[in-house]
Design an enzyme around this catalytic site. Structure first.
Site, PDB file in Angstrom:
ATOM      1  N   SER A 199      23.834 -72.547  35.910  1.00 14.90           N
ATOM      2  CA  SER A 199      23.578 -73.055  34.688  1.00 14.90           C
ATOM      3  C   SER A 199      22.152 -73.041  34.394  1.00 14.90           C
ATOM      4  CB  SER A 199      24.249 -74.554  34.517  1.00 14.90           C
ATOM      5  OG  SER A 199      24.298 -75.018  33.388  1.00 14.90           O
ATOM      6  N   ARG A 228      26.524 -87.835  27.269  1.00 12.53           N
ATOM      7  CA  ARG A 228      27.206 -87.259  28.430  1.00 12.53           C
ATOM      8  C   ARG A 228      28.742 -87.047  27.979  1.00 12.53           C
ATOM      9  NH1 ARG A 228      26.343 -84.267  32.826  1.00 12.53           N
ATOM     10  NH2 ARG A 228      27.766 -84.875  34.692  1.00 12.53           N
ATOM     11  N   ASP A 253      34.484 -70.217  30.508  1.00 11.58           N
ATOM     12  CA  ASP A 253      33.256 -70.988  30.163  1.00 11.58           C
ATOM     13  C   ASP A 253      32.582 -70.658  28.771  1.00 11.58           C
ATOM     14  OD1 ASP A 253      30.730 -72.026  30.337  1.00 11.58           O
ATOM     15  OD2 ASP A 253      29.945 -71.099  31.928  1.00 11.58           O
ATOM     16  N   HIS A 270      33.030 -74.150  32.274  1.00  6.53           N
ATOM     17  CA  HIS A 270      31.428 -74.234  32.816  1.00  6.53           C
ATOM     18  C   HIS A 270      31.338 -74.885  34.201  1.00  6.53           C
ATOM     19  CE1 HIS A 270      27.061 -73.556  32.860  1.00  6.53           C
ATOM     20  NE2 HIS A 270      26.793 -74.807  33.082  1.00  6.53           N
ATOM     21  N   ASP A 271      32.183 -76.187  34.455  1.00  8.48           N
ATOM     22  CA  ASP A 271      32.103 -76.828  35.713  1.00  8.48           C
ATOM     23  C   ASP A 271      32.543 -75.722  36.853  1.00  8.48           C
ATOM     24  OD1 ASP A 271      31.013 -79.052  34.751  1.00  8.48           O
ATOM     25  OD2 ASP A 271      32.852 -80.120  35.037  1.00  8.48           O
TER      26      ASP A 271
END
Length: 390
Positions: free
Chosen positions: A157, A227, A322, A355-356
């Site tokens: 990232s 968040r 992602d 994405h994680d």
């Protein structure tokens, strides 16, 4: 807490704060006259300092990438699944350096640090940081540790952007660049998500234009909302459906506006936890650094021209679901590297986690990543592999 520390863990680690007295000129035109970096290291540096690997962290990351700070710590470092003896980044073979970037809130100089000129926290007066600034500070760190050239600079990232910048700005100081779930620049959609997060924070009544330290408060609601928005973008539709579906928390509708679905409770939990551990001004800084990153921008949007100075080998990895840093963005980087005549390996990993996924030890991902790191380790001669006292 771990009942027993696993054999493939780096074990108990102690971070250290490294102080720098030499001014650091910044892209914004300002400079930091003195500054600190919080650092952790794993493994041993070999005799000619050729086995060092730098880990660059993502937006909310920090120096604690592996191992445990104490036997009471419930979870290991954020990339413990990849860093350790016999793991993907094998600390039996590599000397691994992980740091908290300038502007961070986990020990390195940042908005919550005291400004030596005023004796008060910097707050919103802390200078805007760029990826280039971070890389420049990391070169000072490498010099301090006696590392002239990294075996590899690795990041996912925002960390991948730093690795890429290293290869452009300091081409002779790394042999390999590993860019995971990243991009050569943010899309307009990504910039938009970052702006929503910043607005959530800055409009919180407790933000006080960034001077909330002096008021003894924290803009928790804004941080929590930022968040929550960010976390949604880190997951995929498939992943959320598989993890939560439309499951109800209490098994039935309550016909009010309290959280009723499991996914709502999950997001609130993540937001509340984050708001108690991360600094709001740091969040603003980190997202701006993401927005500003665009090495091709100075070359008329010609990515190949921007990459021309590079002298290292590359591994680029993306994940199918992602959508925050889509495979298309990674392929753009790969195409630019090929056009610039640079050696690059590319893998697109089929994974439902979004994405994680770059933080998760997905077997195919670990196979590709580990295979590449193993080749780097094998390139070290036996003489190079002998550790020396530090």
């Amino acid at each position: 807490m771990p009942a027993v520390i696993p054999e493939d863990s780096v074990g108990l680690v102690t971070p250290r704060k490294i102080h720098f007295d030499q001014p650091l000129a910044l892209s914004c035109g300002r400079s930091l006259e003195q500054w600190d970096l919080m650092v952790e290291t794993y493994g041993e540096l070999n005799a000619d300092a050729s086995n060092a690997v730098l880990i660059c962290h993502a937006l909310s990351g920090h120096h604690h990438a592996a191992g445990y700070h104490s036997m009471e710590e419930r979870k290991p470092g954020w990339w413990d699944s990849a860093i350790g003896p016999g793991k993907t980044i094998d600390t039996n073979r590599f000397f691994v350096v992980s740091l908290n970037n300038l502007g961070g809130c986990h020990g390195s100089t940042g908005p919550n640090s005291l400004n030596p000129d005023t004796g008060k926290p910097y707050g919103p007066d802390f200078p805007i940081m760029t990826v280039q600034d971070w890389v420049n500070s990391q070169t000072r760190l490498a010099d301090r540790l006696g590392i002239q050239q990294w075996a590899a600079v690795v990041g996912g990232s925002l960390g991948g952007m730093q690795a890429l910048q290293w290869s452009i700005s300091h081409p002779d100081r790394l042999r390999h660049c590993v860019v995971i779930a990243s991009a050569a620049k943010l899309s307009a959609q990504n910039i938009a998500f970052n702006e929503v997060a910043r607005q959530a924070i800055s409009k919180d009544p407790e933000f006080h234009n960034g001077h909330y330290y002096e008021e003894g408060v924290v803009p928790r609601t804004g941080l929590m909302l930022a968040r929550m928005v960010g976390h949604i973008t880190y997951l995929s539709d498939d992943g959320m459906r598989e993890k939560f579906g439309r499951e109800l928390k209490d098994g039935k509708l309550s016909f009010d506006f309290n959280p009723q679905f499991e996914v709502e409770s999950y997001l609130q939990y993540q937001g509340e936890r984050f708001s108690s551990s991360f600094d709001a001004n740091t969040y603003l800084l980190m997202t701006k650094a993401l927005d500003y990153f665009d090495p091709a921008g100075e070359q008329g949007d010609n990515l190949a021209a921007a990459l021309e100075p590079a002298r290292c080998n590359y591994l680029v990895v993306s994940f199918t679901t992602d959508w925050r840093f889509s495979p298309e963005r990674s392929r753009e980087l790969v195409d630019g590297l090929i056009a610039a005549g640079k050696p690059v390996s590319y893998a697109e990993i089929d994974a439902p986690q979004g994405h994680d996924a770059f933080l998760i030890p997905i077997p195919r991902y670990m196979e590709v990543f580990g295979g590449y790191m193993n080749r780097i380790a094998n390139s070290l001669t036996p003489a190079e592999g002998e550790p020396h006292a530090r």
